[in-house]
Design an enzyme around this catalytic site. Structure first.
Site: not given
Ligand code: HPA
Ligand code: ZN
Length: 330
Positions: A9, A11, A189, A192, A270-271
């Site tokens: 996971h 991006h 996703h 969340e 994630d990011d």
């Molecule tokens: N959630 C949804 N969209 C996203 C995320 C995330 O954590 N990171 C980058 N785009």
């Molecule tokens: Zn994500």
């Protein structure tokens, strides 16, 4: 932490560090509304997913050429390798680029160039997952899949990301069916910020094989039971959950309860440029904040390879799993 692991996971646009953003801005003649990297970093205080997404999409303006995407992916793979990542299944958001006039081929070929040599350069095997933006239309997602057809040899799965609440998975049934017919694997996703019902919908309507985040499944015991019984992997991102305020502090993260419930949990970044840590940093942070012992960490690493899309290369999966078993914590 160097424990061998798969990152499932991640991006790629979320690995854009301020330094690279400014370097690319200068190279491409793009004006950023921040004086320098220090001022940009002060913008990294988020209230929720949307406040993060606003900055995440704005900064992408610096990504314009094939070389930009290659550089971005190379920088990520080098950092990931240094933190024990052996295999990475990497998300990208084509619509965030095509909407700015960057052709999808520029994005995919640029990323692909870094990914195809990654095993040699970084010792990291890779796959690419194309995400549809759920706050855009289903038609736009279908157009994106169509536009990606010349590049499908580079793509192994489709995903669904961006603003979750108010954008349930079912709208994307048709594009997921089409992606499945093209031989692509499916993730999304869900749970969340959105309710547990979005997780159920992603499984039942889209046919996903893994759920990205899935955090809010814990509000629905029957759903937890199902996810355990069907061994559906969850790609959790604990540092992201803290920064986007899905949980107050890392010490309160439900990861230990989720593992104890028998869920197939993985831990991911994630990011990482935005949320304060790459894969190894994230493992270290959950170890310290949640008091996970070595066997729990090893279980998370093992889970990451079990949940990876390596069905076409079970030998590789077995090799990675044996690296996990052999790892001696220092
Ligand atoms: N959630 C949804 N969209 C996203 C995320 C995330 O954590 N990171 C980058 N785009
Ligand atoms: Zn994500």
């Amino acid at each position: 932490m160097h424990l061998p692991k798969a990152e499932l996971h991640l991006h790629i646009e979320g690995t854009l560090e301020p330094e690279l953003a400014f370097a690319l801005a200068a190279r491409n003649g793009v004006d950023l509304p921040y004086a320098d990297t220090e001022e940009l970093r002060t913008a990294y205080l988020f209230d929720d997913l949307q406040s993060f997404l606003d900055l995440y999409y704005a900064l992408m303006a610096v990504l314009r050429t094939e070389d930009d995407f290659t550089e971005l992916a190379d920088a990520y793979l080098a950092r990931a390798a240094a933190q024990g990542v052996r295999h990475a299944e990497i998300f990208f958001d084509p619509q965030a680029h095509t909407d700015r006039g960057v052709p999808i081929g520029t994005v995919i070929e640029g990323l692909g160039r870094a990914l195809e040599r990654s095993e040699e350069t970084h010792g990291v095997s890779t796959q690419l997952i194309m995400c549809f933006l759920r706050d855009k239309s289903a038609e736009s997602a279908l157009e994106t899949l169509e536009a990606a057809k010349p590049y499908l040899h580079r793509i192994s799965a489709v995903g669904l990301d961006s603003a979750e609440v108010g954008h349930p998975p079912a709208a994307f049934r048709e594009v997921y069916e089409a992606a499945g017919a093209l031989g692509l694997r499916k993730v999304a996703h869900a749970g969340e910020e959105g309710p547990p019902s979005y997780i159920t919908e992603a499984l039942d309507v889209l046919g996903v094989e893994r759920v990205d985040h899935g955090l809010r499944c814990m509000e629905d015991p029957e759903l937890v039971e199902r996810l355990v019984a069907e061994r559906v992997p969850l790609t959790l991102c604990p540092l992201s959950n803290v920064r986007l305020r899905a949980v107050d502090v890392l010490e309160d993260h439900p990861l230990p309860a989720m593992m104890a419930a028998g869920l197939l949990c993985t831990v991911n970044s994630d990011d990482p440029a935005y949320f304060g840590g790459y894969a190894g940093d994230t493992f270290r942070a959950v170890q310290e904040a949640l008091g996970l012992d070595r066997e729990q960490l090893r279980t998370l690493a093992r889970n990451s390879f079990e949940a990876a899309f390596l069905d076409h290369d079970e030998e590789r999966r077995a090799r990675y799993l044996s690296e996990v078993e052999a790892y001696a914590f220092d």
